[in-house]
Design a protein around this motif. Structure first.
Motif, PDB file in Angstrom:
ATOM      1  N   GLY A 174     -28.689 -46.365 -79.575  1.00  0.00           N
ATOM      2  CA  GLY A 174     -28.940 -46.265 -80.988  1.00  0.00           C
ATOM      3  C   GLY A 174     -29.637 -47.750 -81.220  1.00  0.00           C
ATOM      4  N   LEU A 175     -30.802 -47.894 -81.508  1.00  0.00           N
ATOM      5  CA  LEU A 175     -31.505 -48.911 -82.162  1.00  0.00           C
ATOM      6  C   LEU A 175     -31.764 -49.062 -83.544  1.00  0.00           C
ATOM      7  CD1 LEU A 175     -32.982 -51.444 -81.329  1.00  0.00           C
ATOM      8  CD2 LEU A 175     -34.972 -50.139 -81.157  1.00  0.00           C
ATOM      9  N   LEU A 176     -30.956 -49.732 -84.199  1.00  0.00           N
ATOM     10  CA  LEU A 176     -30.672 -49.608 -85.705  1.00  0.00           C
ATOM     11  C   LEU A 176     -31.269 -50.956 -86.255  1.00  0.00           C
ATOM     12  CD1 LEU A 176     -27.156 -48.538 -85.713  1.00  0.00           C
ATOM     13  CD2 LEU A 176     -29.027 -47.176 -85.422  1.00  0.00           C
ATOM     14  N   GLY A 177     -31.631 -50.765 -87.530  1.00  0.00           N
ATOM     15  CA  GLY A 177     -32.048 -52.000 -88.523  1.00  0.00           C
ATOM     16  C   GLY A 177     -32.641 -51.383 -89.607  1.00  0.00           C
TER      17      GLY A 177
ATOM     18  N   GLN B 116     -25.898 -39.779 -88.269  1.00  0.00           N
ATOM     19  CA  GLN B 116     -26.470 -39.349 -87.013  1.00  0.00           C
ATOM     20  C   GLN B 116     -26.012 -40.496 -86.067  1.00  0.00           C
ATOM     21  OE1 GLN B 116     -30.463 -38.984 -88.228  1.00  0.00           O
ATOM     22  NE2 GLN B 116     -29.976 -36.713 -89.225  1.00  0.00           N
ATOM     23  N   VAL B 117     -25.921 -41.547 -86.285  1.00  0.00           N
ATOM     24  CA  VAL B 117     -25.845 -42.513 -85.020  1.00  0.00           C
ATOM     25  C   VAL B 117     -24.156 -42.343 -84.519  1.00  0.00           C
ATOM     26  CG1 VAL B 117     -25.641 -44.990 -84.461  1.00  0.00           C
ATOM     27  CG2 VAL B 117     -27.634 -44.127 -85.874  1.00  0.00           C
ATOM     28  N   GLU B 118     -23.537 -42.215 -85.694  1.00  0.00           N
ATOM     29  CA  GLU B 118     -21.808 -42.273 -85.509  1.00  0.00           C
ATOM     30  C   GLU B 118     -21.725 -40.812 -84.330  1.00  0.00           C
ATOM     31  OE1 GLU B 118     -18.734 -43.131 -87.881  1.00  0.00           O
ATOM     32  OE2 GLU B 118     -20.050 -44.121 -89.261  1.00  0.00           O
TER      33      GLU B 118
ATOM     34  N   ASP C  84     -23.754 -43.374 -77.809  1.00  0.00           N
ATOM     35  CA  ASP C  84     -22.695 -44.091 -77.284  1.00  0.00           C
ATOM     36  C   ASP C  84     -22.698 -45.386 -77.302  1.00  0.00           C
ATOM     37  OD1 ASP C  84     -22.479 -41.522 -75.639  1.00  0.00           O
ATOM     38  OD2 ASP C  84     -24.256 -42.100 -74.512  1.00  0.00           O
ATOM     39  N   HIS C  85     -23.974 -45.991 -77.550  1.00  0.00           N
ATOM     40  CA  HIS C  85     -23.983 -47.609 -77.648  1.00  0.00           C
ATOM     41  C   HIS C  85     -25.217 -48.060 -78.596  1.00  0.00           C
ATOM     42  CE1 HIS C  85     -23.373 -51.625 -75.505  1.00  0.00           C
ATOM     43  NE2 HIS C  85     -24.347 -51.795 -76.176  1.00  0.00           N
TER      44      HIS C  85
ATOM     45  N   GLY D  96     -22.615 -52.969 -78.864  1.00  0.00           N
ATOM     46  CA  GLY D  96     -21.689 -52.536 -78.568  1.00  0.00           C
ATOM     47  C   GLY D  96     -21.598 -51.111 -78.636  1.00  0.00           C
ATOM     48  N   SER D  97     -20.464 -50.751 -78.123  1.00  0.00           N
ATOM     49  CA  SER D  97     -20.325 -49.173 -78.227  1.00  0.00           C
ATOM     50  C   SER D  97     -20.058 -48.944 -79.723  1.00  0.00           C
ATOM     51  CB  SER D  97     -19.234 -48.774 -77.033  1.00  0.00           C
ATOM     52  OG  SER D  97     -17.883 -48.921 -77.491  1.00  0.00           O
TER      53      SER D  97
END
Length: 313
Positions: A33-36, A194-196, A200-201, A214-215
Protein backbone atom coordinates in the motif's frame (compact mmCIF):
# COMPACT_ATOMS: atom_id res chain seq x y z
CA UNK A 1 13.45 -11.42 -2.84
CA UNK A 2 12.68 -7.79 -3.63
CA UNK A 3 10.98 -7.13 -6.96
CA UNK A 4 11.41 -3.35 -6.53
CA UNK A 5 13.83 -1.12 -4.65
CA UNK A 6 13.87 2.67 -4.59
CA UNK A 7 17.14 4.26 -3.50
CA UNK A 8 17.02 7.92 -2.38
CA UNK A 9 14.61 9.08 -5.10
CA UNK A 10 14.23 12.83 -5.56
CA UNK A 11 12.12 14.81 -8.02
CA UNK A 12 11.79 18.58 -8.19
CA UNK A 13 9.34 20.80 -10.06
CA UNK A 14 10.54 24.41 -10.06
CA UNK A 15 11.08 25.09 -6.34
CA UNK A 16 8.81 22.28 -5.12
CA UNK A 17 10.21 18.98 -3.85
CA UNK A 18 7.59 16.53 -5.13
CA UNK A 19 9.61 13.53 -3.92
CA UNK A 20 12.29 14.19 -1.32
CA UNK A 21 14.76 11.35 -0.71
CA UNK A 22 12.41 8.34 -0.59
CA UNK A 23 13.79 4.80 -0.27
CA UNK A 24 11.75 1.62 0.05
CA UNK A 25 11.74 -2.09 -0.77
CA UNK A 26 8.88 -4.26 -2.03
CA UNK A 27 8.97 -8.05 -1.83
CA UNK A 28 7.88 -10.20 -4.74
CA UNK A 29 4.33 -11.50 -4.42
CA UNK A 30 3.29 -8.92 -1.82
CA UNK A 31 0.40 -6.46 -1.87
CA UNK A 32 1.96 -3.11 -1.01
CA UNK A 33 0.00 0.00 0.00
CA UNK A 34 1.28 3.43 -1.05
CA UNK A 35 -0.63 5.98 1.00
CA UNK A 36 -0.73 9.71 1.40
CA UNK A 37 -3.01 12.76 1.13
CA UNK A 38 -3.50 14.68 -2.11
CA UNK A 39 -0.26 16.36 -3.16
CA UNK A 40 1.88 14.06 -1.01
CA UNK A 41 4.03 12.88 -3.93
CA UNK A 42 2.42 9.47 -4.59
CA UNK A 43 1.67 10.01 -8.28
CA UNK A 44 5.13 11.44 -8.95
CA UNK A 45 6.66 8.42 -7.23
CA UNK A 46 4.57 6.02 -9.34
CA UNK A 47 5.52 7.84 -12.52
CA UNK A 48 9.22 7.44 -11.71
CA UNK A 49 8.70 3.73 -11.06
CA UNK A 50 7.06 3.37 -14.49
CA UNK A 51 9.58 5.53 -16.36
CA UNK A 52 7.13 8.33 -17.17
CA UNK A 53 9.32 10.66 -15.11
CA UNK A 54 13.07 10.32 -14.60
CA UNK A 55 14.31 10.96 -11.05
CA UNK A 56 16.54 13.98 -10.50
CA UNK A 57 18.51 11.87 -8.02
CA UNK A 58 18.48 8.25 -6.89
CA UNK A 59 17.69 5.04 -8.75
CA UNK A 60 14.98 2.46 -9.32
CA UNK A 61 15.97 -1.22 -9.12
CA UNK A 62 13.47 -3.56 -10.80
CA UNK A 63 13.84 -7.32 -10.62
CA UNK A 64 17.43 -7.09 -9.41
CA UNK A 65 18.84 -4.52 -11.86
CA UNK A 66 18.65 -0.83 -12.59
CA UNK A 67 15.35 0.00 -14.25
CA UNK A 68 15.52 0.71 -18.00
CA UNK A 69 12.17 2.10 -19.21
CA UNK A 70 12.87 1.05 -22.80
CA UNK A 71 13.25 -2.66 -22.04
CA UNK A 72 11.70 -3.18 -18.60
CA UNK A 73 8.36 -1.44 -19.03
CA UNK A 74 6.88 -4.73 -20.32
CA UNK A 75 7.31 -6.11 -16.77
CA UNK A 76 4.95 -3.45 -15.39
CA UNK A 77 1.20 -3.00 -15.59
CA UNK A 78 0.07 0.50 -14.58
CA UNK A 79 -3.52 1.55 -14.02
CA UNK A 80 -3.51 5.32 -13.38
CA UNK A 81 -6.31 7.08 -11.56
CA UNK A 82 -7.00 9.10 -14.71
CA UNK A 83 -8.76 7.19 -17.49
CA UNK A 84 -6.38 6.18 -20.30
CA UNK A 85 -8.95 4.90 -22.81
CA UNK A 86 -9.93 5.97 -26.33
CA UNK A 87 -13.58 7.00 -26.08
CA UNK A 88 -14.60 6.26 -29.67
CA UNK A 89 -13.08 2.76 -29.84
CA UNK A 90 -15.01 -0.43 -29.23
CA UNK A 91 -14.17 -2.24 -26.00
CA UNK A 92 -12.77 -5.36 -27.67
CA UNK A 93 -10.67 -3.37 -30.14
CA UNK A 94 -9.37 -1.20 -27.30
CA UNK A 95 -8.26 -4.16 -25.23
CA UNK A 96 -6.72 -5.88 -28.27
CA UNK A 97 -4.79 -2.76 -29.28
CA UNK A 98 -3.35 -2.22 -25.79
CA UNK A 99 -2.47 -5.91 -25.41
CA UNK A 100 -0.47 -5.87 -28.65
CA UNK A 101 1.33 -2.71 -27.54
CA UNK A 102 2.48 -4.74 -24.53
CA UNK A 103 4.00 -7.44 -26.70
CA UNK A 104 1.22 -10.01 -27.08
CA UNK A 105 0.47 -11.55 -30.47
CA UNK A 106 -3.05 -11.04 -31.77
CA UNK A 107 -4.07 -14.65 -31.11
CA UNK A 108 -2.66 -14.62 -27.55
CA UNK A 109 -4.25 -11.24 -26.90
CA UNK A 110 -7.70 -12.41 -28.05
CA UNK A 111 -7.41 -15.53 -25.88
CA UNK A 112 -6.42 -13.58 -22.75
CA UNK A 113 -9.02 -10.86 -23.32
CA UNK A 114 -11.79 -13.45 -23.61
CA UNK A 115 -10.50 -15.10 -20.42
CA UNK A 116 -10.61 -11.85 -18.44
CA UNK A 117 -13.88 -10.64 -19.95
CA UNK A 118 -15.50 -13.88 -18.83
CA UNK A 119 -13.97 -13.69 -15.33
CA UNK A 120 -15.23 -10.13 -14.82
CA UNK A 121 -18.60 -10.69 -16.52
CA UNK A 122 -17.78 -8.44 -19.51
CA UNK A 123 -18.52 -10.91 -22.34
CA UNK A 124 -21.30 -8.76 -23.86
CA UNK A 125 -19.17 -5.60 -23.94
CA UNK A 126 -16.98 -6.40 -26.95
CA UNK A 127 -18.77 -4.12 -29.41
CA UNK A 128 -19.71 -1.36 -26.99
CA UNK A 129 -17.88 1.95 -27.28
CA UNK A 130 -15.77 3.22 -24.40
CA UNK A 131 -17.75 6.46 -24.26
CA UNK A 132 -20.91 4.45 -23.46
CA UNK A 133 -19.41 2.88 -20.35
CA UNK A 134 -20.17 3.96 -16.81
CA UNK A 135 -17.30 4.93 -14.52
CA UNK A 136 -17.34 1.50 -12.91
CA UNK A 137 -17.39 -0.30 -16.26
CA UNK A 138 -14.45 1.81 -17.45
CA UNK A 139 -12.57 0.87 -14.29
CA UNK A 140 -13.08 -2.84 -14.96
CA UNK A 141 -11.84 -2.42 -18.53
CA UNK A 142 -8.74 -0.53 -17.35
CA UNK A 143 -8.02 -3.26 -14.83
CA UNK A 144 -8.15 -5.90 -17.58
CA UNK A 145 -5.85 -3.95 -19.91
CA UNK A 146 -3.42 -3.47 -17.00
CA UNK A 147 -3.03 -7.15 -16.07
CA UNK A 148 -3.67 -9.20 -19.23
CA UNK A 149 0.00 -9.28 -20.31
CA UNK A 150 0.83 -10.86 -16.91
CA UNK A 151 3.31 -8.24 -15.63
CA UNK A 152 5.56 -8.97 -12.67
CA UNK A 153 4.71 -5.61 -11.08
CA UNK A 154 1.13 -4.28 -11.14
CA UNK A 155 0.48 -0.69 -10.05
CA UNK A 156 -3.15 0.17 -9.24
CA UNK A 157 -3.98 3.80 -8.47
CA UNK A 158 -7.44 3.97 -6.82
CA UNK A 159 -8.59 0.71 -8.48
CA UNK A 160 -12.01 0.65 -6.77
CA UNK A 161 -13.03 4.15 -7.83
CA UNK A 162 -16.56 4.08 -9.27
CA UNK A 163 -17.13 0.40 -8.51
CA UNK A 164 -20.19 -0.84 -6.64
CA UNK A 165 -19.53 -3.21 -3.69
CA UNK A 166 -20.14 -6.34 -5.79
CA UNK A 167 -17.64 -5.38 -8.49
CA UNK A 168 -15.18 -4.03 -5.90
CA UNK A 169 -15.17 -7.49 -4.29
CA UNK A 170 -14.72 -9.08 -7.71
CA UNK A 171 -11.62 -6.96 -8.42
CA UNK A 172 -10.33 -7.49 -4.86
CA UNK A 173 -10.50 -11.28 -5.32
CA UNK A 174 -8.55 -10.97 -8.59
CA UNK A 175 -5.88 -8.88 -6.83
CA UNK A 176 -5.45 -11.64 -4.25
CA UNK A 177 -5.27 -14.23 -7.03
CA UNK A 178 -2.61 -12.32 -8.96
CA UNK A 179 -0.46 -11.98 -5.82
CA UNK A 180 -0.79 -15.70 -5.10
CA UNK A 181 0.48 -16.43 -8.61
CA UNK A 182 3.60 -14.34 -7.96
CA UNK A 183 2.68 -10.86 -9.21
CA UNK A 184 3.49 -7.94 -6.94
CA UNK A 185 0.80 -5.31 -6.42
CA UNK A 186 1.37 -1.66 -5.54
CA UNK A 187 -1.98 -0.39 -4.35
CA UNK A 188 -2.47 3.36 -4.01
CA UNK A 189 -5.65 4.65 -2.41
CA UNK A 190 -7.16 7.09 0.07
CA UNK A 191 -9.52 4.46 1.53
CA UNK A 192 -7.89 3.11 4.65
CA UNK A 193 -10.40 0.30 5.25
CA UNK A 194 -9.36 -1.26 1.92
CA UNK A 195 -5.71 -0.98 2.86
CA UNK A 196 -6.25 -2.73 6.20
CA UNK A 197 -8.09 -5.54 4.44
CA UNK A 198 -5.84 -6.05 1.42
CA UNK A 199 -2.27 -4.91 2.01
CA UNK A 200 0.64 -6.78 3.62
CA UNK A 201 2.91 -3.75 3.94
CA UNK A 202 2.38 0.00 3.67
CA UNK A 203 4.33 3.20 3.20
CA UNK A 204 2.84 6.58 4.07
CA UNK A 205 4.23 9.65 2.31
CA UNK A 206 3.46 13.30 2.94
CA UNK A 207 4.99 16.48 1.55
CA UNK A 208 7.30 14.35 -0.60
CA UNK A 209 8.80 12.40 2.32
CA UNK A 210 8.30 8.91 3.69
CA UNK A 211 6.91 9.17 7.22
CA UNK A 212 5.83 5.58 7.90
CA UNK A 213 6.99 2.16 6.65
CA UNK A 214 6.02 -1.30 7.92
CA UNK A 215 3.57 -4.19 7.91
CA UNK A 216 -0.06 -3.33 8.67
CA UNK A 217 -0.15 -5.29 11.92
CA UNK A 218 3.25 -4.04 13.10
CA UNK A 219 2.19 -0.42 12.51
CA UNK A 220 -1.12 -0.87 14.33
CA UNK A 221 0.74 -2.33 17.31
CA UNK A 222 3.35 0.42 17.15
CA UNK A 223 0.69 3.10 17.63
CA UNK A 224 -1.58 1.27 20.08
CA UNK A 225 -2.72 3.15 23.19
CA UNK A 226 -3.02 0.15 25.54
CA UNK A 227 -6.80 0.29 25.54
CA UNK A 228 -8.99 -2.78 26.03
CA UNK A 229 -12.65 -3.61 25.64
CA UNK A 230 -13.92 -5.37 28.75
CA UNK A 231 -17.36 -6.96 29.14
CA UNK A 232 -18.50 -8.08 32.60
CA UNK A 233 -21.67 -9.96 33.48
CA UNK A 234 -21.98 -9.54 37.25
CA UNK A 235 -20.83 -6.03 38.04
CA UNK A 236 -21.80 -4.96 41.56
CA UNK A 237 -22.62 -1.36 42.32
CA UNK A 238 -19.01 -0.39 42.98
CA UNK A 239 -16.58 1.87 41.22
CA UNK A 240 -13.84 -0.05 39.46
CA UNK A 241 -10.60 1.31 40.87
CA UNK A 242 -7.10 -0.06 40.41
CA UNK A 243 -3.58 1.30 40.02
CA UNK A 244 -3.28 -0.99 36.98
CA UNK A 245 -5.85 0.84 34.83
CA UNK A 246 -8.43 3.57 34.61
CA UNK A 247 -11.87 3.41 33.03
CA UNK A 248 -12.01 5.61 29.93
CA UNK A 249 -15.60 4.80 29.01
CA UNK A 250 -18.48 2.88 30.56
CA UNK A 251 -21.80 1.72 29.13
CA UNK A 252 -23.94 -0.91 30.85
CA UNK A 253 -21.58 -3.81 31.56
CA UNK A 254 -19.11 -2.80 28.85
CA UNK A 255 -15.99 -0.83 29.64
CA UNK A 256 -13.07 0.67 27.78
CA UNK A 257 -10.06 0.63 30.09
CA UNK A 258 -6.61 2.04 29.56
CA UNK A 259 -3.68 0.28 31.19
CA UNK A 260 -1.43 2.56 33.21
CA UNK A 261 2.33 2.72 32.73
CA UNK A 262 4.21 -0.13 34.34
CA UNK A 263 1.28 -2.58 34.21
CA UNK A 264 0.21 -5.32 31.80
CA UNK A 265 -3.08 -6.78 30.59
CA UNK A 266 -2.66 -9.68 33.03
CA UNK A 267 -2.72 -7.19 35.91
CA UNK A 268 -6.13 -5.99 34.73
CA UNK A 269 -7.48 -9.52 34.49
CA UNK A 270 -6.05 -10.33 37.92
CA UNK A 271 -7.98 -7.38 39.38
CA UNK A 272 -11.29 -8.61 37.94
CA UNK A 273 -10.65 -12.17 39.14
CA UNK A 274 -9.80 -11.01 42.66
CA UNK A 275 -13.03 -8.95 42.69
CA UNK A 276 -14.89 -12.14 41.67
CA UNK A 277 -16.18 -10.50 38.46
CA UNK A 278 -17.11 -12.63 35.46
CA UNK A 279 -15.12 -11.50 32.41
CA UNK A 280 -17.21 -12.28 29.30
CA UNK A 281 -14.99 -10.35 26.90
CA UNK A 282 -11.49 -8.91 26.96
CA UNK A 283 -9.78 -7.69 23.79
CA UNK A 284 -7.25 -5.04 22.90
CA UNK A 285 -8.34 -2.02 20.86
CA UNK A 286 -5.85 -1.32 18.09
CA UNK A 287 -5.98 2.02 16.27
CA UNK A 288 -7.30 2.03 12.72
CA UNK A 289 -4.98 2.95 9.88
CA UNK A 290 -7.29 5.88 9.25
CA UNK A 291 -6.62 7.28 12.75
CA UNK A 292 -2.87 6.71 12.38
CA UNK A 293 -2.92 8.32 8.92
CA UNK A 294 -4.74 11.46 10.12
CA UNK A 295 -2.55 11.92 13.21
CA UNK A 296 0.74 11.50 11.32
CA UNK A 297 -0.28 13.79 8.46
CA UNK A 298 -1.42 16.49 10.90
CA UNK A 299 1.84 16.15 12.87
CA UNK A 300 3.86 16.50 9.65
CA UNK A 301 1.94 19.65 8.71
CA UNK A 302 2.47 21.15 12.18
CA UNK A 303 6.20 20.39 12.11
CA UNK A 304 6.54 21.93 8.63
CA UNK A 305 4.74 25.09 9.73
CA UNK A 306 7.07 25.40 12.74
CA UNK A 307 10.17 25.15 10.52
CA UNK A 308 8.70 27.71 8.10
CA UNK A 309 8.06 30.14 10.97
CA UNK A 310 11.63 29.68 12.25
CA UNK A 311 13.06 30.30 8.75
CA UNK A 312 10.84 33.35 8.28
CA UNK A 313 12.16 34.87 11.48
Amino acid sequence: MNILELHHLKKYFATQKAVDDISLEIEQGSIFGLLGPNGAGKTTLLRMITGIFYPDEGEVILDGKKFDPLTDIIKIGYMPEERGLYKKMKIGDQALYLAQLKGLSKSDAVQKIKYWFEKLEMQSWWNKKVEDLSKGMSQKLQFVTTVLHEPKLIILDEPFSGLDPLNANLIKDEIYGLAQKGSTIIFSTHRMEQVEEICDHIVLVNLGRKILDGSVQEIKHRFKEHKFNVQLSNVPSIILESPAFHVAEEKANKYIVRINDGYKSNDVLKYFIEKDLNVDGFNEILPSLNDIFINLVEDTKATTRSFQNIEAN
